[in-house]
Design a protein around this motif. Structure first.
Motif, mmCIF file in Angstrom:
data_model
loop_
_atom_site.group_PDB
_atom_site.id
_atom_site.type_symbol
_atom_site.label_atom_id
_atom_site.label_comp_id
_atom_site.label_asym_id
_atom_site.label_seq_id
_atom_site.Cartn_x
_atom_site.Cartn_y
_atom_site.Cartn_z
ATOM 1 N N ILE A 133 0.983 -1.056 -0.073
ATOM 2 C CA ILE A 133 -0.068 0.073 -0.171
ATOM 3 C C ILE A 133 0.814 1.230 0.112
ATOM 4 N N ARG A 134 0.543 2.264 -0.770
ATOM 5 C CA ARG A 134 1.005 3.491 -0.804
ATOM 6 C C ARG A 134 0.296 4.665 -0.009
ATOM 7 N N VAL A 135 0.891 5.366 0.828
ATOM 8 C CA VAL A 135 0.076 6.377 1.474
ATOM 9 C C VAL A 135 1.106 7.715 1.464
ATOM 10 N N PRO A 136 0.553 8.804 1.484
ATOM 11 C CA PRO A 136 1.272 10.100 1.696
ATOM 12 C C PRO A 136 2.067 10.032 3.142
ATOM 13 N N PHE A 137 3.407 10.067 3.213
ATOM 14 C CA PHE A 137 3.897 10.189 4.652
ATOM 15 C C PHE A 137 4.072 11.639 4.886
ATOM 16 N N THR A 138 3.841 12.016 6.209
ATOM 17 C CA THR A 138 3.956 13.459 6.496
ATOM 18 C C THR A 138 5.115 14.045 5.968
ATOM 19 N N TRP A 139 6.323 13.369 6.235
ATOM 20 C CA TRP A 139 7.727 13.836 5.949
ATOM 21 C C TRP A 139 7.864 14.439 4.399
ATOM 22 N N GLU A 140 7.276 13.566 3.570
ATOM 23 C CA GLU A 140 7.451 13.830 2.085
ATOM 24 C C GLU A 140 6.279 14.753 1.678
ATOM 25 N N VAL A 141 5.211 14.849 2.345
ATOM 26 C CA VAL A 141 4.179 16.004 2.087
ATOM 27 C C VAL A 141 4.516 17.466 2.353
ATOM 28 N N MET A 142 5.407 17.329 3.750
ATOM 29 C CA MET A 142 5.940 18.588 4.176
ATOM 30 C C MET A 142 7.061 19.149 3.494
ATOM 31 N N LEU A 143 7.895 18.159 3.062
ATOM 32 C CA LEU A 143 9.345 18.208 2.358
ATOM 33 C C LEU A 143 9.232 17.394 1.265
ATOM 34 N N PRO A 144 8.394 17.857 0.001
ATOM 35 C CA PRO A 144 8.370 16.861 -0.963
ATOM 36 C C PRO A 144 9.256 16.773 -1.994
ATOM 37 N N CYS A 145 10.372 17.821 -1.757
ATOM 38 C CA CYS A 145 11.592 17.736 -2.933
ATOM 39 C C CYS A 145 12.785 17.473 -2.202
ATOM 40 N N ARG A 146 13.862 16.806 -3.081
ATOM 41 C CA ARG A 146 14.941 16.168 -2.562
ATOM 42 C C ARG A 146 15.836 17.398 -1.888
ATOM 43 N N LEU A 147 16.602 16.980 -0.896
ATOM 44 C CA LEU A 147 17.566 17.983 -0.497
ATOM 45 C C LEU A 147 18.905 17.525 -1.037
ATOM 46 N N PRO A 148 19.871 18.514 -1.374
ATOM 47 C CA PRO A 148 21.438 18.056 -1.882
ATOM 48 C C PRO A 148 21.696 16.769 -1.016
ATOM 49 N N GLY A 149 22.414 16.041 -1.575
ATOM 50 C CA GLY A 149 23.179 15.063 -1.054
ATOM 51 C C GLY A 149 22.667 13.575 -1.624
ATOM 52 N N GLN A 150 23.335 12.768 -0.825
ATOM 53 C CA GLN A 150 23.442 11.235 -1.531
ATOM 54 C C GLN A 150 21.955 10.782 -1.018
ATOM 55 N N PRO A 151 21.506 9.811 -1.980
ATOM 56 C CA PRO A 151 20.040 9.378 -1.867
ATOM 57 C C PRO A 151 19.788 8.810 -0.559
ATOM 58 N N GLU A 152 20.652 7.857 -0.082
ATOM 59 C CA GLU A 152 20.311 7.177 1.065
ATOM 60 C C GLU A 152 20.638 8.131 2.294
ATOM 61 N N ARG A 153 21.071 8.946 2.294
ATOM 62 C CA ARG A 153 21.039 9.932 3.199
ATOM 63 C C ARG A 153 20.066 11.150 3.229
ATOM 64 N N GLU A 154 19.570 11.890 2.122
ATOM 65 C CA GLU A 154 18.947 12.913 2.129
ATOM 66 C C GLU A 154 17.694 12.556 2.647
ATOM 67 N N MET A 155 16.880 11.483 2.437
ATOM 68 C CA MET A 155 15.571 10.948 2.868
ATOM 69 C C MET A 155 15.624 11.241 4.317
ATOM 70 N N GLN A 156 16.533 10.594 5.097
ATOM 71 C CA GLN A 156 16.717 10.676 6.405
ATOM 72 C C GLN A 156 16.656 12.158 7.141
ATOM 73 N N ARG A 157 17.370 12.840 6.030
ATOM 74 C CA ARG A 157 17.529 14.331 6.323
ATOM 75 C C ARG A 157 16.426 15.072 6.584
ATOM 76 N N ARG A 158 15.419 14.628 5.578
ATOM 77 C CA ARG A 158 14.063 15.350 5.413
ATOM 78 C C ARG A 158 13.149 14.608 6.504
ATOM 79 N N ILE A 159 13.360 13.627 6.864
ATOM 80 C CA ILE A 159 12.582 12.817 7.847
ATOM 81 C C ILE A 159 12.740 13.570 9.282
ATOM 82 N N ASP A 160 14.215 13.883 9.358
ATOM 83 C CA ASP A 160 14.609 14.511 10.655
ATOM 84 C C ASP A 160 14.293 15.791 10.715
#
Length: 395
Positions: A133-160
């Motif tokens: 199942i796919r739901v919109p998670f809060t972190w990706e709605v509040m910060l939907p666009c990638r931050l600079p950096g490596q993919p495996e780390r930038e997602m955690q940066r957005r979550i934090d």
């Protein structure tokens, strides 16, 4: 007279409000100035069409003229608007660059709606445990666009970063977590998506902006539904996990538009006796408004939302007369959540695996009702009575 029992803020928030030390440029709600600031911060200028501007300008006007914000309330409103504008600029830039994103097909999403406080959040969070199942998670709605950096780390940066932003909600409204749990990794309601179109009940829920809300109630919801689809295309391009399960009680007001934008959508209503939810809805609204204003009339808030949701339910019932809708009762869901979800899966034609069911069971064990304290409220507290509620909702 209805009593406002929720006007509590940490000492440092009260001190900041009393001091009123924020400078005018820090709290300006001028729509042109906000757009220029967002453009300067992102280096972008294309907000994507003009369908959003009327709502944005009306919202800014209502915040300025009606909301009676505290200094910290003004700062919070300004920061939220700037984040929405920045997200919109970045989303538009990515959409222009990426044809793959524009070609994403949002196939037969499931949209959960119904009165607030009727189990839709529990249902959404349980279904979110299913890896298919796919739901919109809060972190990706509040910060939907990638931050600079490596993919495996930038997602955690957005979550934090999202968690840090949400901690301010807890500071401004310490009681809110007992009403509605929030977290970066929790599913998010669609009103946070349509907020980027400035066509969302989110704003009047949080701030007293009746002029803006009156305008919104007269819209057909099509522009918001179309932008909602674009937003999901963006999220899906980043993670095409499975079938979308979406949730917002406020969808009751825009069901025809959503049905046109998503022709294969399935609709689920959660149901609960309005007498049991009216005071809870009022409490939810008063707690949020108190975080940003010292002029919250609890009885007025309760009366408005009772009438507004009664009209929403009538619109939902009108839609149900001509469209297939699945129903799930609050009492059934709370009594045996896994059985209720299993029945819904069967009606939707979705497979419920043993692994997904076990994940749901673990989620229930880790998140019992009242985990963050008991949500206490009563009809009398808000000047409501059963007869008035029955008259509002009718049969």
């Amino acid at each position: 007279m209805a009593r406002n029992r929720y006007r509590h803020r940490p000492f440092y928030i009260r001190l900041a409000n009393r001091a009123g030390v924020l400078l005018p440029w820090q709290t300006s709600l001028d729509p042109e100035q906000l757009q220029l600031t967002a453009a300067r911060r992102t280096g972008l200028t294309d907000f994507g069409g003009a369908s959003w501007r009327d709502g944005f300008e009306r919202l800014c006007s209502s915040l300025e003229d009606e909301a009676q914000l505290t200094p910290t309330g003004r700062l919070a409103a300004r920061n939220h608007l700037l984040q929405l504008l920045a997200n919109r600029l970045q989303l538009q830039a990515e959409r222009q660059r990426n044809s793959y994103l524009r070609g994403q097909n949002i196939d037969a999403p499931v949209l959960i709606t119904g009165l607030p406080r009727s189990g839709s959040t529990l249902l959404h969070e349980l279904m979110a445990q299913d890896p298919a199942i796919r739901v919109p998670f809060t972190w990706e709605v509040m910060l939907p666009c990638r931050l600079p950096g490596q993919p495996e780390r930038e997602m955690q940066r957005r979550i934090d970063r999202t968690d840090r932003m949400l901690r301010w909600v807890d500071r401004l409204a310490p009681q809110f977590k007992s009403v509605h749990a929030i977290g970066a990794r929790l599913p998010q309601e669609c009103i946070a998506i349509t907020a980027h179109q400035f066509a969302s009940v989110e704003f009047h829920t949080t701030f007293n902006v009746p002029g803006y809300q009156s305008w919104l109630d007269q819209q057909d919801g099509m522009a918001a539904a179309q932008y909602h689809r674009q937003f999901l295309q963006h999220l899906q391009a980043a993670n095409d996990r499975g079938r979308w399960i979406l949730k917002a009680p406020a969808h009751l007001y825009t069901l025809p538009a959503l049905a046109r934008v998503y022709p294969g959508a399935r609709f689920v209503y959660t149901r609960r006796d309005p007498e049991q939810v009216a005071a809870s809805i009022a409490s939810h609204g008063v707690i949020l408004r108190n975080a940003f204003s010292d002029a919250v009339d609890a009885a007025a808030v309760a009366g408005f939302w009772m009438r507004w949701w009664a009209e929403g339910w009538r619109r939902g019932e009108s839609f149900r007369q001509h469209n297939a809708v699945l129903l799930i009762d609050y009492e059934t869901l709370v009594a045996d959540p896994l059985a209720a979800v299993g029945s819904l899966y069967e009606q939707l034609g979705l497979p419920l695996t043993a692994d997904s069911e076990n994940r749901m069971r673990q989620y229930l064990a880790a998140n019992p009702q009242g985990k963050f304290g008991r949500h206490r409220y009563s009809l009398q507290q808000f000047g409501l009575d059963p007869a008035t509620i029955r008259d509002s909702f009718g049969a």
